[in-house]
Design a protein around this motif. Structure first.
Motif, PDB file in Angstrom:
ATOM      1  N   GLY A  11      51.553  46.187  35.852  1.00  0.00           N
ATOM      2  CA  GLY A  11      49.940  46.269  35.355  1.00  0.00           C
ATOM      3  C   GLY A  11      49.281  44.916  34.088  1.00  0.00           C
ATOM      4  N   GLY A  12      47.775  45.493  33.773  1.00  0.00           N
ATOM      5  CA  GLY A  12      47.188  44.699  33.341  1.00  0.00           C
ATOM      6  C   GLY A  12      47.688  43.803  32.021  1.00  0.00           C
ATOM      7  N   VAL A  13      46.819  44.025  31.027  1.00  0.00           N
ATOM      8  CA  VAL A  13      47.078  43.375  29.705  1.00  0.00           C
ATOM      9  C   VAL A  13      48.650  43.513  28.979  1.00  0.00           C
ATOM     10  CG1 VAL A  13      46.602  43.299  27.332  1.00  0.00           C
ATOM     11  CG2 VAL A  13      44.659  44.288  29.098  1.00  0.00           C
ATOM     12  N   VAL A  36      51.525  43.985  41.019  1.00  0.00           N
ATOM     13  CA  VAL A  36      50.629  44.097  40.752  1.00  0.00           C
ATOM     14  C   VAL A  36      50.577  45.387  40.602  1.00  0.00           C
ATOM     15  CG1 VAL A  36      48.821  43.416  38.979  1.00  0.00           C
ATOM     16  CG2 VAL A  36      50.064  41.915  39.756  1.00  0.00           C
ATOM     17  N   ASN A  37      50.009  46.911  39.912  1.00  0.00           N
ATOM     18  CA  ASN A  37      49.101  47.697  40.161  1.00  0.00           C
ATOM     19  C   ASN A  37      48.136  48.072  40.420  1.00  0.00           C
ATOM     20  OD1 ASN A  37      48.493  50.017  39.872  1.00  0.00           O
ATOM     21  ND2 ASN A  37      47.827  49.699  37.703  1.00  0.00           N
ATOM     22  N   THR A  38      47.514  48.047  41.434  1.00  0.00           N
ATOM     23  CA  THR A  38      45.977  48.285  42.312  1.00  0.00           C
ATOM     24  C   THR A  38      45.052  49.843  42.121  1.00  0.00           C
ATOM     25  OG1 THR A  38      47.027  48.480  44.309  1.00  0.00           O
ATOM     26  CG2 THR A  38      46.557  46.455  43.350  1.00  0.00           C
ATOM     27  N   GLY A  39      45.708  50.614  41.435  1.00  0.00           N
ATOM     28  CA  GLY A  39      45.250  52.286  41.629  1.00  0.00           C
ATOM     29  C   GLY A  39      44.508  51.868  40.794  1.00  0.00           C
ATOM     30  N   ASP A  40      43.862  51.104  39.611  1.00  0.00           N
ATOM     31  CA  ASP A  40      42.678  51.295  38.998  1.00  0.00           C
ATOM     32  C   ASP A  40      41.666  50.507  39.522  1.00  0.00           C
ATOM     33  OD1 ASP A  40      45.476  51.443  37.642  1.00  0.00           O
ATOM     34  OD2 ASP A  40      44.623  50.147  35.990  1.00  0.00           O
ATOM     35  N   ASP A  41      41.605  50.192  40.618  1.00  0.00           N
ATOM     36  CA  ASP A  41      40.728  49.727  41.360  1.00  0.00           C
ATOM     37  C   ASP A  41      39.614  50.365  42.186  1.00  0.00           C
ATOM     38  OD1 ASP A  41      42.977  47.443  41.244  1.00  0.00           O
ATOM     39  OD2 ASP A  41      42.970  47.715  43.927  1.00  0.00           O
ATOM     40  N   PRO A  51      40.815  45.156  38.434  1.00  0.00           N
ATOM     41  CA  PRO A  51      41.028  45.316  37.123  1.00  0.00           C
ATOM     42  C   PRO A  51      42.503  44.748  36.855  1.00  0.00           C
ATOM     43  CG  PRO A  51      40.267  47.264  36.984  1.00  0.00           C
ATOM     44  CD  PRO A  51      40.534  46.590  38.246  1.00  0.00           C
ATOM     45  N   ASP A  52      43.229  44.485  37.613  1.00  0.00           N
ATOM     46  CA  ASP A  52      44.897  44.719  36.035  1.00  0.00           C
ATOM     47  C   ASP A  52      45.641  43.263  37.745  1.00  0.00           C
ATOM     48  OD1 ASP A  52      45.431  46.662  35.390  1.00  0.00           O
ATOM     49  OD2 ASP A  52      46.782  47.672  36.007  1.00  0.00           O
ATOM     50  N   LEU A  53      44.606  43.296  38.806  1.00  0.00           N
ATOM     51  CA  LEU A  53      45.488  41.874  39.352  1.00  0.00           C
ATOM     52  C   LEU A  53      44.482  40.821  38.652  1.00  0.00           C
ATOM     53  CD1 LEU A  53      45.282  42.198  43.237  1.00  0.00           C
ATOM     54  CD2 LEU A  53      46.820  41.539  42.210  1.00  0.00           C
ATOM     55  N   VAL A 207      50.459  55.161  34.592  1.00  0.00           N
ATOM     56  CA  VAL A 207      49.057  54.470  35.927  1.00  0.00           C
ATOM     57  C   VAL A 207      49.385  53.275  36.231  1.00  0.00           C
ATOM     58  CG1 VAL A 207      47.782  56.319  34.812  1.00  0.00           C
ATOM     59  CG2 VAL A 207      47.901  54.131  33.831  1.00  0.00           C
ATOM     60  N   SER A 208      50.773  52.156  35.368  1.00  0.00           N
ATOM     61  CA  SER A 208      50.557  51.371  35.901  1.00  0.00           C
ATOM     62  C   SER A 208      52.116  51.077  37.040  1.00  0.00           C
ATOM     63  CB  SER A 208      50.318  49.926  34.676  1.00  0.00           C
ATOM     64  OG  SER A 208      49.966  49.696  33.752  1.00  0.00           O
ATOM     65  N   ILE A 209      53.198  51.082  36.263  1.00  0.00           N
ATOM     66  CA  ILE A 209      54.171  51.059  36.579  1.00  0.00           C
ATOM     67  C   ILE A 209      54.118  52.474  37.159  1.00  0.00           C
ATOM     68  CG2 ILE A 209      56.855  50.837  36.041  1.00  0.00           C
ATOM     69  CD1 ILE A 209      55.960  48.643  35.715  1.00  0.00           C
TER      70      ILE A 209
HETATM   71 CA    CA Z   1      45.393  48.765  33.849  1.00  0.00          CA
END
Ligand code: CA
Ligand code: GDP
Length: 329
Positions: A11-13, A36-41, A51-53, A207-209
């Motif tokens: 995910g992000g951070v 990388v997760n893109t579900g937060d885009d 955001p995560d990328l 919400v990431s993995i």
């Molecule tokens: Ca995220």
């Protein structure tokens, strides 16, 4: 020495910090690919924001604001202030001036027909993160959160729930809008098939993995890959170290514990797995935490990413556990 290829779901951070430790741990010769997760885009003011990328790219490229953990160092906010002067919605998501250039280029390339994976590669030509960054999917998949606002049940974009409401509205369900039509991005299945070691970063399990594994075909590719699969717990002593992951786990019925998350991921070996869709061979928990997961090799090491040294040591421990799993396979 043959080049070793380590593939990481992130995910992000949490993902970004772990990847910088892993990059330090493997040394120059080996290859790392992050999926990388893109579900937060989301799309803001007409611009596509990932955001995560971006957190991973800026962190590994040396451009991150290390205090905040996201966005650009030495950021200024002139455009945000000017948008606010127009009362332009949404005002709850801050796009810094430097950061905006990334979103302008990404949006222009997407509009010209390039896939997100190609756009990400182009952006990384500037940032030189030292690893290959792949979005989980080139198709749009957006996490929405079903909540009861008091005035009725609504689905909010994940970012609106997380950033605007600070995850204060109890989630009933997370929905991946668009996921049924999504496929793993260009390069993702090849990376998984080519991996010598596969790691699940200590990222948000839901919400990431969870979002990455929800892309059709991706979980199966992880289950079938030749490499040992080792996960790192994002939960230490019953709490997420940073952030609000504890707001997400109850919605999927998972206890906020290293054992709860490990059991949720499940054993890859179907004999040990309750559901038959588990992904783990090994699971790293923090010193003092325990986890019983039938079919999974569990080890306890320090998992606090307090500085570059401890993060690199934690990545090395994950690689060592993967070796153990490989030898016993
Ligand atoms: Ca995220
Ligand atoms: P996000 O997309 O920015 O939310 O980042 P991720 O999903 O990659 O990671 C967020 C997760 O990282 C949180 O759920 C935390 O539980 C976890 N995390 C943050 N810092 C640490 C740390 O120092 N150690 C461990 N083990 N987990 C951490």
């Amino acid at each position: 020495m043959p080049v070793v290829h380590v593939v990481v779901l992130a995910g992000g951070v949490g993902g970004a910090r772990f990847l910088s430790g892993l990059r330090a741990a493997v040394g120059g010769a080996d290859r790392i690919t992050a999926i990388v997760n893109t579900g937060d885009d989301l799309t803001l003011h007409g611009l596509r924001v990932c955001p995560d990328l971006d957190t991973v790219m800026y962190t590994l490229g040396g451009g991150i604001d290390t205090e905040r953990g996201w966005g650009r160092a030495e950021e200024t906010w002139t455009v945000k202030d000017e948008l606010a002067a127009y009362d332009a919605e949404p005002a709850w998501f801050g796009l810094g001036d430097r950061d905006l250039a990334t979103h302008l280029i990404r949006t222009r390339m997407l509009d010209a027909g390039f896939a997100l994976s190609a756009v990400t590669e182009a952006l990384c030509a500037r940032w030189q993160p030292g690893i290959t960054l792949l979005p989980m999917s080139d198709e749009r998949v957006e996490t929405h959160v079903v909540v009861d606002t008091g005035e009725g049940v609504r689905a909010l974009h994940f970012q609106e729930w997380w950033v605007r409401h600070r995850a204060a509205l109890t989630p009933r369900e997370f929905v991946q809008v668009g996921v049924a039509d999504a496929r793993p991005a260009a390069g993702v299945l090849d990376a998984l098939a080519d991996a010598d070691t596969l790691l699940l970063a200590p990222s948000n399990p839901v919400v990431s993995i969870g979002t990455i594994l929800g892309v059709p075909g991706l979980r199966e590719a992880v289950r079938e890959c030749q490499a040992p699969v080792v996960g790192l717990s994002p939960i230490i002593a019953g709490a997420p170290v940073r952030g609000m992951a504890d707001k997400c786990l109850p919605a999927v019925g998972v206890p906020t514990s290293a054992e709860g998350v490990g059991q949720h991921y499940g054993a890859r070996n179907s004999a040990g797995s309750r559901t038959g869709d588990g992904v783990l061979d090994g699971w790293l928990v923090h010193n003092g935490d325990r986890a019983e997961i039938p079919g999974v090799r569990v080890r306890a090491v320090p998992l606090l990413m307090t500085d570059a040294g401890t993060t690199a040591a934690m990545a090395a421990a994950a690689l060592a556990l993967a070796e153990e799993c490989r030898r016993s396979a």
